[in-house]
Design a protein around this motif. Structure first.
Motif, PDB file in Angstrom:
ATOM      1  N   ILE A 136      36.221  51.117  42.419  1.00 15.75           N
ATOM      2  CA  ILE A 136      37.168  51.632  43.402  1.00 15.75           C
ATOM      3  C   ILE A 136      38.121  50.535  43.865  1.00 15.75           C
ATOM      4  O   ILE A 136      39.333  50.749  43.986  1.00 15.75           O
ATOM      5  CB  ILE A 136      36.423  52.264  44.591  1.00 15.75           C
ATOM      6  N   ALA A 137      37.587  49.331  44.108  1.00 18.34           N
ATOM      7  CA  ALA A 137      38.424  48.220  44.564  1.00 18.34           C
ATOM      8  C   ALA A 137      39.440  47.826  43.501  1.00 18.34           C
ATOM      9  O   ALA A 137      40.625  47.610  43.809  1.00 18.34           O
ATOM     10  CB  ALA A 137      37.553  47.027  44.936  1.00 18.34           C
ATOM     11  N   LEU A 138      39.009  47.735  42.253  1.00 15.15           N
ATOM     12  CA  LEU A 138      39.948  47.394  41.181  1.00 15.15           C
ATOM     13  C   LEU A 138      40.980  48.508  40.985  1.00 15.15           C
ATOM     14  O   LEU A 138      42.158  48.235  40.734  1.00 15.15           O
ATOM     15  CB  LEU A 138      39.199  47.131  39.881  1.00 15.15           C
ATOM     16  N   GLY A 139      40.540  49.732  41.106  1.00 15.26           N
ATOM     17  CA  GLY A 139      41.482  50.856  40.999  1.00 15.26           C
ATOM     18  C   GLY A 139      42.511  50.838  42.108  1.00 15.26           C
ATOM     19  O   GLY A 139      43.687  51.128  41.892  1.00 15.26           O
ATOM     20  N   ALA A 140      42.091  50.474  43.319  1.00 18.82           N
ATOM     21  CA  ALA A 140      43.029  50.380  44.444  1.00 18.82           C
ATOM     22  C   ALA A 140      44.039  49.265  44.198  1.00 18.82           C
ATOM     23  O   ALA A 140      45.236  49.426  44.493  1.00 18.82           O
ATOM     24  CB  ALA A 140      42.269  50.139  45.747  1.00 18.82           C
ATOM     25  N   LEU A 141      43.578  48.138  43.653  1.00 18.17           N
ATOM     26  CA  LEU A 141      44.505  47.050  43.331  1.00 18.17           C
ATOM     27  C   LEU A 141      45.535  47.485  42.293  1.00 18.17           C
ATOM     28  O   LEU A 141      46.730  47.205  42.431  1.00 18.17           O
ATOM     29  CB  LEU A 141      43.740  45.834  42.806  1.00 18.17           C
ATOM     30  N   LEU A 142      45.080  48.170  41.261  1.00 17.60           N
ATOM     31  CA  LEU A 142      46.007  48.635  40.230  1.00 17.60           C
ATOM     32  C   LEU A 142      46.974  49.687  40.770  1.00 17.60           C
ATOM     33  O   LEU A 142      48.141  49.715  40.385  1.00 17.60           O
ATOM     34  CB  LEU A 142      45.223  49.184  39.033  1.00 17.60           C
ATOM     35  N   LEU A 152      52.476  51.100  42.610  1.00 13.27           N
ATOM     36  CA  LEU A 152      53.376  51.591  43.651  1.00 13.27           C
ATOM     37  C   LEU A 152      54.390  50.538  44.091  1.00 13.27           C
ATOM     38  O   LEU A 152      55.334  50.852  44.807  1.00 13.27           O
ATOM     39  CB  LEU A 152      52.569  52.064  44.861  1.00 13.27           C
ATOM     40  N   GLY A 153      54.182  49.302  43.679  1.00 17.83           N
ATOM     41  CA  GLY A 153      55.108  48.237  44.027  1.00 17.83           C
ATOM     42  C   GLY A 153      54.788  47.552  45.340  1.00 17.83           C
ATOM     43  O   GLY A 153      55.586  46.748  45.829  1.00 17.83           O
ATOM     44  N   SER A 154      53.641  47.847  45.920  1.00 16.64           N
ATOM     45  CA  SER A 154      53.258  47.214  47.188  1.00 16.64           C
ATOM     46  C   SER A 154      52.873  45.755  46.989  1.00 16.64           C
ATOM     47  O   SER A 154      53.108  44.922  47.856  1.00 16.64           O
ATOM     48  CB  SER A 154      52.090  47.954  47.827  1.00 16.64           C
ATOM     49  N   ILE A 155      52.256  45.468  45.852  1.00 15.27           N
ATOM     50  CA  ILE A 155      51.894  44.098  45.527  1.00 15.27           C
ATOM     51  C   ILE A 155      52.343  43.800  44.104  1.00 15.27           C
ATOM     52  O   ILE A 155      52.538  44.710  43.295  1.00 15.27           O
ATOM     53  CB  ILE A 155      50.371  43.845  45.656  1.00 15.27           C
ATOM     54  N   ASP A 156      52.534  42.529  43.814  1.00 17.57           N
ATOM     55  CA  ASP A 156      52.906  42.106  42.471  1.00 17.57           C
ATOM     56  C   ASP A 156      51.675  41.500  41.822  1.00 17.57           C
ATOM     57  O   ASP A 156      51.300  40.369  42.113  1.00 17.57           O
ATOM     58  CB  ASP A 156      54.044  41.088  42.533  1.00 17.57           C
ATOM     59  N   LEU A 157      51.033  42.255  40.976  1.00 18.20           N
ATOM     60  CA  LEU A 157      49.773  41.848  40.370  1.00 18.20           C
ATOM     61  C   LEU A 157      50.049  41.400  38.942  1.00 18.20           C
ATOM     62  O   LEU A 157      50.453  42.183  38.099  1.00 18.20           O
ATOM     63  CB  LEU A 157      48.798  43.020  40.386  1.00 18.20           C
ATOM     64  N   ARG A 158      49.837  40.123  38.700  1.00 13.85           N
ATOM     65  CA  ARG A 158      50.000  39.598  37.356  1.00 13.85           C
ATOM     66  C   ARG A 158      48.623  39.310  36.784  1.00 13.85           C
ATOM     67  O   ARG A 158      47.623  39.340  37.475  1.00 13.85           O
ATOM     68  CB  ARG A 158      50.842  38.325  37.395  1.00 13.85           C
ATOM     69  N   PHE A 159      48.578  38.999  35.491  1.00 13.10           N
ATOM     70  CA  PHE A 159      47.302  38.779  34.815  1.00 13.10           C
ATOM     71  C   PHE A 159      46.542  37.606  35.418  1.00 13.10           C
ATOM     72  O   PHE A 159      45.319  37.640  35.505  1.00 13.10           O
ATOM     73  CB  PHE A 159      47.519  38.549  33.324  1.00 13.10           C
ATOM     74  N   ASP A 160      47.258  36.575  35.859  1.00 11.97           N
ATOM     75  CA  ASP A 160      46.555  35.416  36.412  1.00 11.97           C
ATOM     76  C   ASP A 160      45.900  35.725  37.754  1.00 11.97           C
ATOM     77  O   ASP A 160      45.055  34.964  38.218  1.00 11.97           O
ATOM     78  CB  ASP A 160      47.471  34.205  36.518  1.00 11.97           C
ATOM     79  N   TYR A 161      46.264  36.825  38.396  1.00 14.47           N
ATOM     80  CA  TYR A 161      45.570  37.288  39.599  1.00 14.47           C
ATOM     81  C   TYR A 161      44.523  38.347  39.264  1.00 14.47           C
ATOM     82  O   TYR A 161      43.498  38.451  39.922  1.00 14.47           O
ATOM     83  CB  TYR A 161      46.541  37.883  40.605  1.00 14.47           C
ATOM     84  N   LEU A 162      44.806  39.140  38.247  1.00 14.32           N
ATOM     85  CA  LEU A 162      43.928  40.260  37.913  1.00 14.32           C
ATOM     86  C   LEU A 162      42.673  39.810  37.175  1.00 14.32           C
ATOM     87  O   LEU A 162      41.587  40.342  37.412  1.00 14.32           O
ATOM     88  CB  LEU A 162      44.693  41.287  37.076  1.00 14.32           C
ATOM     89  N   ALA A 163      42.789  38.844  36.282  1.00 10.28           N
ATOM     90  CA  ALA A 163      41.644  38.401  35.489  1.00 10.28           C
ATOM     91  C   ALA A 163      40.498  37.884  36.365  1.00 10.28           C
ATOM     92  O   ALA A 163      39.348  38.282  36.160  1.00 10.28           O
ATOM     93  CB  ALA A 163      42.073  37.358  34.465  1.00 10.28           C
ATOM     94  N   PRO A 164      40.762  37.015  37.362  1.00  8.42           N
ATOM     95  CA  PRO A 164      39.641  36.595  38.216  1.00  8.42           C
ATOM     96  C   PRO A 164      39.036  37.739  39.028  1.00  8.42           C
ATOM     97  O   PRO A 164      37.832  37.756  39.274  1.00  8.42           O
ATOM     98  CB  PRO A 164      40.268  35.550  39.149  1.00  8.42           C
ATOM     99  N   ALA A 165      39.848  38.705  39.421  1.00 10.18           N
ATOM    100  CA  ALA A 165      39.327  39.849  40.167  1.00 10.18           C
ATOM    101  C   ALA A 165      38.387  40.670  39.298  1.00 10.18           C
ATOM    102  O   ALA A 165      37.328  41.117  39.762  1.00 10.18           O
ATOM    103  CB  ALA A 165      40.468  40.713  40.686  1.00 10.18           C
ATOM    104  N   ILE A 166      38.738  40.860  38.046  1.00  8.94           N
ATOM    105  CA  ILE A 166      37.877  41.612  37.133  1.00  8.94           C
ATOM    106  C   ILE A 166      36.585  40.848  36.874  1.00  8.94           C
ATOM    107  O   ILE A 166      35.492  41.423  36.902  1.00  8.94           O
ATOM    108  CB  ILE A 166      38.616  41.916  35.817  1.00  8.94           C
TER     109      ILE A 166
END
Length: 57
Positions: free
Chosen positions: A18-24, A29-43
């Motif tokens: 759920i948390a990862l889905g909310a981030l995506l 929606l453009g609320s945050i700018d999520l790049r791979f260098d932020y997403l990989a550690p979260a995963i």
């Protein structure tokens, strides 16, 4: 309906999903700018949390 112990691993895995889905969703929606260098550690952190909870069970 069977009453028993709650499977902690499944609950943690569901919350991590759920948390990862909310981030995506926020990224889409453009609320945050999520790049791979932020997403990989979260995963990796989500996978680690699930593995730790499985080890504690």
């Amino acid at each position: 309906m069977r009453r028993g112990r709650v499977d902690r691993t499944l609950v943690v895995a569901g919350l991590a999903t759920i948390a990862l889905g909310a981030l995506l969703l926020l990224d889409r929606l453009g609320s945050i700018d999520l790049r791979f260098d932020y997403l990989a550690p979260a995963i990796l952190a989500a996978i680690g949390i699930v593995l730790i909870s499985a080890g504690l069970s």
